[in-house]
Design a protein around this motif. Structure first.
Motif, PDB file in Angstrom:
ATOM      1  N   TRP A  77     -21.042 -18.727 -39.733  1.00 52.60           N
ATOM      2  CA  TRP A  77     -21.982 -19.833 -39.813  1.00 52.60           C
ATOM      3  C   TRP A  77     -22.799 -19.781 -41.098  1.00 52.60           C
ATOM      4  O   TRP A  77     -23.092 -20.826 -41.693  1.00 52.60           O
ATOM      5  CB  TRP A  77     -22.899 -19.858 -38.600  1.00 52.60           C
ATOM      6  N   LEU A  78     -23.160 -18.600 -41.560  1.00 56.46           N
ATOM      7  CA  LEU A  78     -23.894 -18.457 -42.812  1.00 56.46           C
ATOM      8  C   LEU A  78     -23.050 -18.936 -43.993  1.00 56.46           C
ATOM      9  O   LEU A  78     -23.544 -19.650 -44.875  1.00 56.46           O
ATOM     10  CB  LEU A  78     -24.331 -17.004 -43.011  1.00 56.46           C
ATOM     11  N   ILE A  79     -21.785 -18.587 -43.997  1.00 55.59           N
ATOM     12  CA  ILE A  79     -20.884 -19.038 -45.070  1.00 55.59           C
ATOM     13  C   ILE A  79     -20.726 -20.549 -45.041  1.00 55.59           C
ATOM     14  O   ILE A  79     -20.765 -21.210 -46.087  1.00 55.59           O
ATOM     15  CB  ILE A  79     -19.520 -18.323 -44.950  1.00 55.59           C
ATOM     16  N   ILE A  80     -20.570 -21.124 -43.845  1.00 56.53           N
ATOM     17  CA  ILE A  80     -20.437 -22.576 -43.728  1.00 56.53           C
ATOM     18  C   ILE A  80     -21.688 -23.275 -44.245  1.00 56.53           C
ATOM     19  O   ILE A  80     -21.610 -24.254 -44.998  1.00 56.53           O
ATOM     20  CB  ILE A  80     -20.130 -22.978 -42.267  1.00 56.53           C
ATOM     21  N   ILE A  81     -22.851 -22.780 -43.879  1.00 59.26           N
ATOM     22  CA  ILE A  81     -24.109 -23.387 -44.326  1.00 59.26           C
ATOM     23  C   ILE A  81     -24.276 -23.264 -45.836  1.00 59.26           C
ATOM     24  O   ILE A  81     -24.639 -24.228 -46.522  1.00 59.26           O
ATOM     25  CB  ILE A  81     -25.303 -22.762 -43.573  1.00 59.26           C
ATOM     26  N   LEU A  82     -23.983 -22.093 -46.397  1.00 60.94           N
ATOM     27  CA  LEU A  82     -24.110 -21.906 -47.847  1.00 60.94           C
ATOM     28  C   LEU A  82     -23.122 -22.776 -48.619  1.00 60.94           C
ATOM     29  O   LEU A  82     -23.474 -23.352 -49.661  1.00 60.94           O
ATOM     30  CB  LEU A  82     -23.931 -20.430 -48.207  1.00 60.94           C
ATOM     31  N   LEU A  83     -21.895 -22.886 -48.129  1.00 67.32           N
ATOM     32  CA  LEU A  83     -20.921 -23.754 -48.798  1.00 67.32           C
ATOM     33  C   LEU A  83     -21.308 -25.223 -48.688  1.00 67.32           C
ATOM     34  O   LEU A  83     -21.083 -25.999 -49.626  1.00 67.32           O
ATOM     35  CB  LEU A  83     -19.524 -23.517 -48.225  1.00 67.32           C
ATOM     36  N   THR A  84     -21.905 -25.616 -47.578  1.00 67.17           N
ATOM     37  CA  THR A  84     -22.389 -26.986 -47.435  1.00 67.17           C
ATOM     38  C   THR A  84     -23.496 -27.270 -48.438  1.00 67.17           C
ATOM     39  O   THR A  84     -23.501 -28.317 -49.099  1.00 67.17           O
ATOM     40  CB  THR A  84     -22.908 -27.225 -46.003  1.00 67.17           C
ATOM     41  N   ILE A  85     -24.432 -26.350 -48.576  1.00 68.52           N
ATOM     42  CA  ILE A  85     -25.521 -26.525 -49.543  1.00 68.52           C
ATOM     43  C   ILE A  85     -24.970 -26.592 -50.969  1.00 68.52           C
ATOM     44  O   ILE A  85     -25.379 -27.444 -51.762  1.00 68.52           O
ATOM     45  CB  ILE A  85     -26.560 -25.388 -49.386  1.00 68.52           C
ATOM     46  N   ALA A  86     -24.029 -25.722 -51.291  1.00 66.88           N
ATOM     47  CA  ALA A  86     -23.440 -25.732 -52.630  1.00 66.88           C
ATOM     48  C   ALA A  86     -22.711 -27.045 -52.904  1.00 66.88           C
ATOM     49  O   ALA A  86     -22.795 -27.597 -54.010  1.00 66.88           O
ATOM     50  CB  ALA A  86     -22.485 -24.552 -52.784  1.00 66.88           C
TER      51      ALA A  86
END
Length: 107
Positions: free
Chosen positions: A7-16
């Motif tokens: 979930w952290l990776i998904i959120i960070l990739l969404t922000i990027a």
């Protein structure tokens, strides 16, 4: 990998992705690209399409295939010739898919 890491990776990739895609929208009016760059960017969509389509036409099973036993190559050449003759994109797609199907069934 734990659920929290995923979930952290998904959120960070969404922000990027949001930052990357909104940058031109937010500051696009403040930056003027040189005329030469604007002219070069006109060819970006066709270059991207060629980069996607060309490997599919010429590579099969991680090998370069340029023989007459490649139905994709035969259909694409036939479609290009048909397009230069008729100048109709929809008919070209239908013709190319028809030729591809016939050649694939033949081989």
């Amino acid at each position: 990998m734990s659920d929290l890491e995923i979930w952290l990776i998904i959120i960070l990739l969404t922000i990027a992705t949001v930052i990357n895609r909104s940058a031109f929208w937010l500051i696009g009016h403040h930056i003027n690209l040189p005329r030469r760059v604007q002219e070069a960017l006109r060819y970006a969509p066709s270059c991207a399409l060629a980069a996607i389509v060309a490997p599919d036409l010429f590579i099969s099973d991680n090998q370069l295939v340029t023989s007459l036993h490649n139905p994709k190559l035969i259909a694409s050449v036939a479609a290009v010739v048909f397009y230069f003759w008729k100048k109709d994109m929809l008919l070209t797609i239908l013709f190319g898919m028809g030729v591809f199907t016939l050649v694939r069934l033949y081989f």
